[in-house]
Design a protein around this motif. Structure first.
Motif, PDB file in Angstrom:
ATOM      1  N   ILE A 183       0.804  -1.220   0.000  1.00 38.23           N
ATOM      2  CA  ILE A 183       0.000   0.000   0.000  1.00 38.23           C
ATOM      3  C   ILE A 183       0.838   1.272   0.000  1.00 38.23           C
ATOM      4  O   ILE A 183       0.325   2.345  -0.318  1.00 38.23           O
TER       5      ILE A 183
ATOM      6  N   SER B 158      -2.597   2.640  -4.835  1.00 38.02           N
ATOM      7  CA  SER B 158      -3.876   3.199  -4.425  1.00 38.02           C
ATOM      8  C   SER B 158      -4.959   2.217  -4.854  1.00 38.02           C
ATOM      9  O   SER B 158      -4.793   1.457  -5.802  1.00 38.02           O
TER      10      SER B 158
ATOM     11  N   LYS C 150      -6.491   1.627   7.998  1.00 34.20           N
ATOM     12  CA  LYS C 150      -7.448   2.713   8.185  1.00 34.20           C
ATOM     13  C   LYS C 150      -6.816   3.940   8.843  1.00 34.20           C
ATOM     14  O   LYS C 150      -7.391   5.015   8.816  1.00 34.20           O
TER      15      LYS C 150
ATOM     16  N   ARG D  15      -5.225   8.155   3.197  1.00 30.51           N
ATOM     17  CA  ARG D  15      -5.685   7.818   1.846  1.00 30.51           C
ATOM     18  C   ARG D  15      -6.806   6.779   1.877  1.00 30.51           C
ATOM     19  O   ARG D  15      -7.613   6.711   0.949  1.00 30.51           O
ATOM     20  N   TYR D  16      -6.833   5.971   2.906  1.00 27.43           N
ATOM     21  CA  TYR D  16      -7.747   4.825   2.919  1.00 27.43           C
ATOM     22  C   TYR D  16      -8.778   4.857   4.041  1.00 27.43           C
ATOM     23  O   TYR D  16      -9.558   3.925   4.178  1.00 27.43           O
TER      24      TYR D  16
END
Length: 140
Positions: free
Chosen positions: A52, A56, A80, A84-85
């Motif tokens: 990661i 993306s 999390k 970005r996520y």
């Protein structure tokens, strides 16, 4: 002129798939290929964390029991924390009953799929989670 020609080609959605079982990974890959969804695949939680850094994706399918190393619950919680996520769908895929996992929503999971599952169950869950190349809904 159809919609796609007016706006240009639509980009495929990409999902991170973390599954330690090679045959289960192959099945998921086959099902997602049929839905025109690309995958980033990883066999371990540690490998997923490395992946990661330079990738993306729009959603995650995480096996909970990953053998040795970090498990899927801890992996999801770590992912999390990456800005970005933090707002993308994250689905737990496991043989465990949901009641045994506790409140996985507190860890950031937005969906749950119990093994063994059918192609239709996976499609429906992806539809509910808005994981499609066309924006908000999967075209089944």
């Amino acid at each position: 002129m159809d919609f796609e020609n007016k706006i240009g080609p639509l980009r495929k959605k990409t999902l991170l798939v973390v599954e330690d079982d090679a045959s289960a990974r192959l099945l998921i890959k086959h099902l997602l290929d049929r839905l025109d969804i690309e995958i980033l695949e990883s066999e371990t939680g540690e490998e997923a964390l490395e992946l990661i850094e330079d990738s993306s994706f729009e959603g995650m399918l995480l096996d909970i029991a990953l053998g040795t190393g970090i498990n899927g619950l801890a992996l999801g919680e770590k992912i999390k924390t990456d800005q970005r996520y933090k707002n993308i769908p994250m689905i737990a895929i496991t043989a465990y009953e949901k009641r045994l996992l506790g409140n996985i929503e507190d860890l950031g999971f937005t969906g749950y799929l119990q093994k063994p599952y059918s192609a239709q169950e996976l499609k429906m869950l992806l539809h509910e989670q808005s994981l499609t190349k066309r924006g908000n809904k999967i075209t089944l």
